[in-house]
Structure formats: C-alpha cells, structure tokens
Design a protein around this motif. Structure first.
Motif, short mmCIF file in Angstrom:
data_model
loop_
_atom_site.label_atom_id
_atom_site.label_comp_id
_atom_site.label_asym_id
_atom_site.label_seq_id
_atom_site.Cartn_x
_atom_site.Cartn_y
_atom_site.Cartn_z
N LEU A 1 -46.09 -20.35 -9.82
CA LEU A 1 -46.21 -19.45 -8.70
C LEU A 1 -46.61 -18.13 -9.09
CD1 LEU A 1 -43.32 -20.70 -6.10
CD2 LEU A 1 -45.88 -21.05 -5.78
N MET A 2 -45.80 -17.92 -10.13
CA MET A 2 -46.23 -16.43 -10.93
C MET A 2 -47.59 -16.33 -11.31
SD MET A 2 -43.47 -14.41 -11.06
CE MET A 2 -43.81 -13.38 -12.58
N VAL A 3 -48.43 -17.56 -11.63
CA VAL A 3 -49.59 -17.23 -11.95
C VAL A 3 -50.62 -17.48 -10.63
CG1 VAL A 3 -51.68 -18.69 -12.94
CG2 VAL A 3 -49.53 -18.37 -14.07
N LEU A 4 -50.19 -18.27 -9.69
CA LEU A 4 -51.12 -18.57 -8.59
C LEU A 4 -51.13 -17.46 -7.57
CD1 LEU A 4 -50.33 -22.33 -7.73
CD2 LEU A 4 -52.39 -21.44 -8.54
N ILE A 5 -49.79 -16.80 -7.07
CA ILE A 5 -49.80 -15.95 -6.11
C ILE A 5 -50.86 -14.57 -6.51
CG2 ILE A 5 -48.07 -14.42 -4.93
CD1 ILE A 5 -46.08 -16.48 -5.24
N PRO A 6 -50.37 -13.89 -7.43
CA PRO A 6 -51.39 -12.79 -7.69
C PRO A 6 -52.78 -13.08 -7.88
CG PRO A 6 -49.94 -13.17 -9.86
CD PRO A 6 -49.28 -14.10 -8.65
N ALA B 1 -45.65 -4.88 -22.55
CA ALA B 1 -44.79 -3.53 -22.37
C ALA B 1 -44.10 -3.58 -21.27
CB ALA B 1 -46.21 -2.59 -21.88
N SER B 2 -44.32 -4.47 -19.99
CA SER B 2 -43.23 -4.18 -18.96
C SER B 2 -42.02 -4.66 -19.56
CB SER B 2 -43.95 -5.02 -17.80
OG SER B 2 -44.13 -6.42 -18.31
N GLU B 3 -42.14 -5.70 -20.20
CA GLU B 3 -40.52 -6.32 -20.58
C GLU B 3 -40.19 -5.55 -21.66
OE1 GLU B 3 -39.09 -9.09 -19.10
OE2 GLU B 3 -40.69 -8.48 -17.58
N SER B 4 -40.79 -4.87 -22.35
CA SER B 4 -40.36 -3.98 -23.38
C SER B 4 -39.53 -2.80 -22.92
CB SER B 4 -41.41 -3.69 -24.57
OG SER B 4 -41.89 -4.83 -24.93
N ALA C 1 -47.56 -16.16 -19.62
CA ALA C 1 -46.75 -16.70 -20.79
C ALA C 1 -46.20 -15.91 -21.93
CB ALA C 1 -47.66 -17.97 -21.68
N ILE C 2 -46.76 -14.93 -22.07
CA ILE C 2 -46.34 -13.68 -22.98
C ILE C 2 -45.12 -12.95 -22.38
CG2 ILE C 2 -46.91 -11.42 -23.85
CD1 ILE C 2 -48.21 -13.66 -25.59
N LEU C 3 -45.30 -12.76 -20.95
CA LEU C 3 -44.21 -12.28 -20.11
C LEU C 3 -43.01 -13.01 -20.34
CD1 LEU C 3 -44.27 -10.61 -16.80
CD2 LEU C 3 -42.61 -12.32 -16.98
N PHE C 4 -43.05 -14.21 -20.04
CA PHE C 4 -41.83 -15.07 -20.17
C PHE C 4 -41.40 -15.25 -21.63
CE2 PHE C 4 -43.60 -17.03 -16.26
CZ PHE C 4 -42.65 -16.38 -15.43
N SER D 1 -41.63 -12.89 -23.98
CA SER D 1 -40.91 -11.32 -24.19
C SER D 1 -39.56 -11.53 -23.43
CB SER D 1 -41.93 -10.39 -23.86
OG SER D 1 -42.80 -10.47 -24.16
N THR D 2 -39.33 -12.09 -22.37
CA THR D 2 -38.33 -12.23 -21.86
C THR D 2 -37.10 -12.88 -22.68
OG1 THR D 2 -39.33 -11.93 -19.42
CG2 THR D 2 -36.86 -12.69 -19.65
N ILE D 3 -37.64 -14.16 -22.79
CA ILE D 3 -36.62 -14.99 -23.88
C ILE D 3 -36.29 -14.01 -25.05
CG2 ILE D 3 -36.41 -17.04 -25.43
CD1 ILE D 3 -38.38 -18.37 -23.24
N ALA D 4 -37.31 -13.64 -25.86
CA ALA D 4 -37.01 -12.84 -27.11
C ALA D 4 -36.16 -11.82 -26.80
CB ALA D 4 -38.37 -12.33 -27.60
N TYR D 5 -35.92 -11.11 -25.68
CA TYR D 5 -35.16 -9.84 -25.48
C TYR D 5 -33.73 -10.40 -24.94
CZ TYR D 5 -39.14 -6.98 -26.11
OH TYR D 5 -40.26 -6.44 -26.59
N LEU D 6 -33.77 -11.52 -23.85
CA LEU D 6 -32.44 -11.88 -23.47
C LEU D 6 -31.58 -12.55 -24.11
CD1 LEU D 6 -33.62 -12.44 -19.77
CD2 LEU D 6 -32.33 -10.49 -20.42
N ILE D 7 -31.97 -13.50 -25.09
CA ILE D 7 -31.41 -14.46 -25.70
C ILE D 7 -30.46 -13.79 -26.82
CG2 ILE D 7 -31.36 -16.36 -27.58
CD1 ILE D 7 -33.35 -17.70 -25.79
N PRO D 8 -31.15 -12.88 -27.51
CA PRO D 8 -30.14 -12.05 -28.41
C PRO D 8 -29.36 -10.77 -27.96
CG PRO D 8 -32.46 -11.11 -28.75
CD PRO D 8 -32.63 -12.34 -27.67
#
Length: 332
Positions: free
Chosen positions: A16-21, A170-173, A245-248, A250-257
C-alpha cells in the motif's frame, strides 16, 4: 499468531505504501497534486495519532485483556472499509493508456475533471489527455530494452533514484520513528509515570499530524522538492518501490540498535540524527529540482529527458483540433 499477523500486515503495508501515493499522483492535476498526494502522509500520521489515543484510553480499562485486545480489533475496521470501497476507485488513466485502453482512460479523465460541467475544465481535460497519450507512447518506445538495471545505469534515471533514495533516507534520518517508537521509554526515563508518558506520546504524534496537514496546504504555493513526481510513467512504480525499500531499510537500521544505543550512550544517540539532518537538508535543498506546477509528463525535462508535449505550449490550432475531434466523437 501475533507474529504471523505482523508479517502479513507488514507485507500488506509495504504494498500500500507504494500503490497509494503512486495512484494519487497519477490522478491529480498539476495545480493541486502536492496537496492531494500529501494527504497520504496526513492520513498516515492521523492513523498513528488515533492509535496512540486509543492506547492511552485503553490504559484506563480495569480489564487487562481489553487493554490490548480492543486496539487490535479496532484496527481491523480500516482495511475492511478499504476492501468495501475499492470497487468504486477508478484506474489510473496513465496505466490504462499503457495497457492500450484509451477510451477507458478518457472516461476516467472526464470523471476526474468533471468534464462537461465547465468549458475550461473540459478544455484542460482534453489537453491533459492529449499530453498523456503522446508521452505514454514516447515512454513505451523509450522503455524497449530497459530493465531494472537501467534505473541505475541511465544518467537521468540514476539522478531520480538518488533523489528518491535521499528523500526517504533523510526523512528517517531525522529520528522521527525512533522518537515515536521509544517515546514512552524516553518520557519514563525523564521521570514521568506510565499515564503521563502515554499522554505525551499521543500528543507528540498529534502535533505531527497537524504539521503534515499544514505542509499539504503550503506545498503547492511555496514549492517542494518531493519524491512522488519525478519518475516517468513506465518506471514510476519501480522507482517508488525502490525508494520505499530504502525507507523501510533505514527504519530497521535505526530502530533495531536503538535499545542498545540508549543503554550504552543514552541521549547521545540522538546526536546521530542531528548530524545527518544537518548534512541532508542543504544537499536536498540545492540538488533536488523543483517540480511545482508541472504535469507528471513534463517533470522528465528536469532530469534531461525529452518531453513530447508541454501543455503551456500547445498551439491554438492544436487546441482547436482537440475540440474538433471531440465534436466528431459526439457525432459518431
């Protein structure tokens, strides 16, 4: 069961994150595209806000099972509503043209512009449809022999991919999801009790929702440097999918640690996001092209691609020709 539900839910959200916008930008007129596409972000954050307030309200229940069962049950309503309403959503006219269905595409354009009720809208609908048709034909000709690899090897596509990747990275950073996901722990660490921590977390995301809406009002007036308008029709879905895919990622890279980082360095973990934002903001500001007011078909020129038709440069004779063609169709 909960883990399986999270996997299925995450898979569906990714789609949905791809399709809707993607769909929103393809059915929106140039003058209001920023506002309409931005509603995706507004409603998305509104969902976060609603979930936070439901969680805060459920905290006061004396039934422990209700505290977690009710929020999970409530979230089933929205996909059910979407499932029921989807049959009434029209297809993207650009996608229909790519499937060689021009008549269906024209009907959607007429519906979107309420063509026939206003002569100026009727004229713009014809001009936009003509531009779409010509550009789709040119894009399909250009797309022959292209593959996913072309997204990274062709210069104009590569610049688009960089802009898309940077937008999401940048948005996730900024650390927004780290702050939100661990906000309760953050506030508890500052000495607040569970009740106040939940309240502050809900207030935080509510302010973010208001900010999204204000941005959606301003974006068509003051300009934007924005992801969802920059890919040509034939690769738009691929480009948006890769960028998300980069957004998700980046989310994993910041949230897990994050839990380990908070335990080891505490508040200093936020210095990472401050530093990245200081670097990313000027990079996006000076490097990204402005797309305000341009039709989707005209944005390619900002990246060095050929634009077949510019709406502003349509000659009087060509506009009259569109009206003549329309009258011929009516007579038939």
């Amino acid at each position: 069961m909960l883990l399986l539900g999270r996997v299925l839910g995450g898979f569906a959200v990714g789609i949905l994150m791809v399709l809707i916008p993607l769909f929103q930008c393809e059915i929106s007129p140039p003058a209001t595209r920023g506002f309409l596409v931005s509603q995706h972000g507004v409603v998305l954050v509104f969902g976060y806000s609603a979930a936070a307030w439901v969680g805060f309200g459920s905290f006061y229940s004396t039934n422990p099972a209700f505290q977690w069962r009710f929020p999970l049950c409530l979230q089933c309503l929205w996909p059910l509503a979407m499932l029921c309403l989807t049959p009434w959503i029209p297809e993207s006219p650009r996608w229909l043209l790519m499937q060689n269905r021009p008549q269906d595409a024209w009907k959607v354009i007429q519906k979107l512009h309420e063509s026939g009720k206003d002569s100026s809208r009727d004229s713009f609908a014809k001009e936009e449809f003509y531009q779409m048709t010509q550009q789709v034909n040119a894009d399909q000709e250009m797309a022959r022999g292209e593959s996913v690899k072309t997204l990274f090897t062709k210069r104009s596509y590569r610049k688009r991919m960089f802009c898309a990747f940077m937008t999401m990275f940048a948005s996730e950073s900024t650390g927004i999801l780290v702050v939100y996901n661990y906000s309760v722990l953050l506030y508890e660490g500052l000495g607040f009790n569970n009740e106040i921590s939940l309240l502050l977390a809900a207030a935080y995301v509510t302010v973010a929702c208001i900010g999204n809406f204000i941005n959606s009002i301003l974006i068509d007036r003051v300009g934007r440097v924005k992801l969802l308008e920059i890919f040509p029709t034939h690769i738009r879905s691929r480009g948006v999918a890769w960028s998300l895919a980069i957004l998700f990622a980046s989310t994993i890279a910041y949230l897990i640690p994050a839990p380990t980082a908070f335990a080891e360095v505490g508040w200093k973990y936020y210095l990472l996001f401050i530093l990245l934002s200081v670097i990313n903001i000027p990079l996006m500001w000076f490097y990204f092209p402005e797309t305000k007011g341009l039709a989707l078909e005209e944005i390619g020129e900002k990246f060095g691609d050929k634009v077949v038709i510019h709406l502003a440069s349509l000659t009087v004779e060509r506009k009259e020709g569109l009206h003549i063609q329309d009258e011929s169709r009516r007579n038939e």
